[in-house]
Enzyme design. Structure first.
Site, PDB file in Angstrom:
ATOM      1  N   HIS A   8      48.480 -29.067  41.176  1.00  0.00           N
ATOM      2  CA  HIS A   8      48.736 -29.584  42.496  1.00  0.00           C
ATOM      3  C   HIS A   8      47.212 -30.011  43.148  1.00  0.00           C
ATOM      4  CE1 HIS A   8      49.267 -28.460  46.867  1.00  0.00           C
ATOM      5  NE2 HIS A   8      50.030 -29.453  46.582  1.00  0.00           N
TER       6      HIS A   8
ATOM      7  N   ASP B  75      52.288 -35.365  46.244  1.00  0.00           N
ATOM      8  CA  ASP B  75      51.750 -34.314  47.044  1.00  0.00           C
ATOM      9  C   ASP B  75      52.291 -34.380  48.580  1.00  0.00           C
ATOM     10  OD1 ASP B  75      50.410 -32.276  48.488  1.00  0.00           O
ATOM     11  OD2 ASP B  75      48.686 -32.471  47.313  1.00  0.00           O
TER      12      ASP B  75
ATOM     13  N   TYR C  69      36.883 -47.405  44.447  1.00  0.00           N
ATOM     14  CA  TYR C  69      36.181 -46.911  43.030  1.00  0.00           C
ATOM     15  C   TYR C  69      35.691 -45.546  43.039  1.00  0.00           C
ATOM     16  CZ  TYR C  69      35.737 -51.987  42.150  1.00  0.00           C
ATOM     17  OH  TYR C  69      35.982 -53.651  41.962  1.00  0.00           O
TER      18      TYR C  69
END
Length: 151
Positions: free
Chosen positions: A22, A69, A118
């Site tokens: 998680h 999530d 990035y």
């Protein structure tokens, strides 16, 4: 081949999805992304691939097994178009539709500036490079939880 599991999800990708917990994030990136160099800095440390498919097809396969999530606002994010941060290219609209279908509701993609993306990808559990050739086919997805079954 396994019943009920997309054939796009190879053994390496399945291992990564199972190993993530998680709050762990993965990056799904296009063919132009500096995937090898970024992946070397992730938790997994090596580049994973789902070759010869679009970003939307790869994300659909991943989200067939992995919940997003619900505790954070940016569990699904997209790389912003340089110089046009409000522009949402077709490739990103396709992934948005896949996410909405997988989650059963509209789940907006959070825009992330290119260089910040990035850095975000370097902090990911892993990077999965697709065969997506369109620009800005780069996304991050953060793993949620699967609740226990009701008793």
């Amino acid at each position: 081949m396994l019943k009920g599991i997309s054939p796009l999800l190879n053994a390496d990708v399945l291992y990564a999805l199972k190993s993530m917990g998680h709050g762990d994030m993965l990056a799904v990136v296009d063919t132009n992304f500096p995937a090898e160099s970024v992946a070397s800095q992730t938790v997994l440390g090596e580049l994973l691939r789902i070759d010869n498919v679009s970003s939307a097809e790869a994300v659909a396969a991943i989200l067939s097994l992995m919940p997003l999530d619900t505790f954070i606002d940016d569990a699904a994010a997209r790389m912003e178009v340089v110089g046009a941060p409000d522009e949402v290219p077709q490739v990103q609209r396709e992934v948005q539709a896949v996410i909405d279908k997988a989650e059963g509701k509209h789940w907006p993609l959070t825009p992330v500036e290119r260089f910040a993306f990035y850095e975000r990808a370097k902090d990911a559990f892993c990077v999965i490079q697709t065969g997506e050739r369109r620009f800005y086919g780069c996304f991050t997805l953060t793993k949620g939880v699967i609740p226990p079954e009701a008793e």
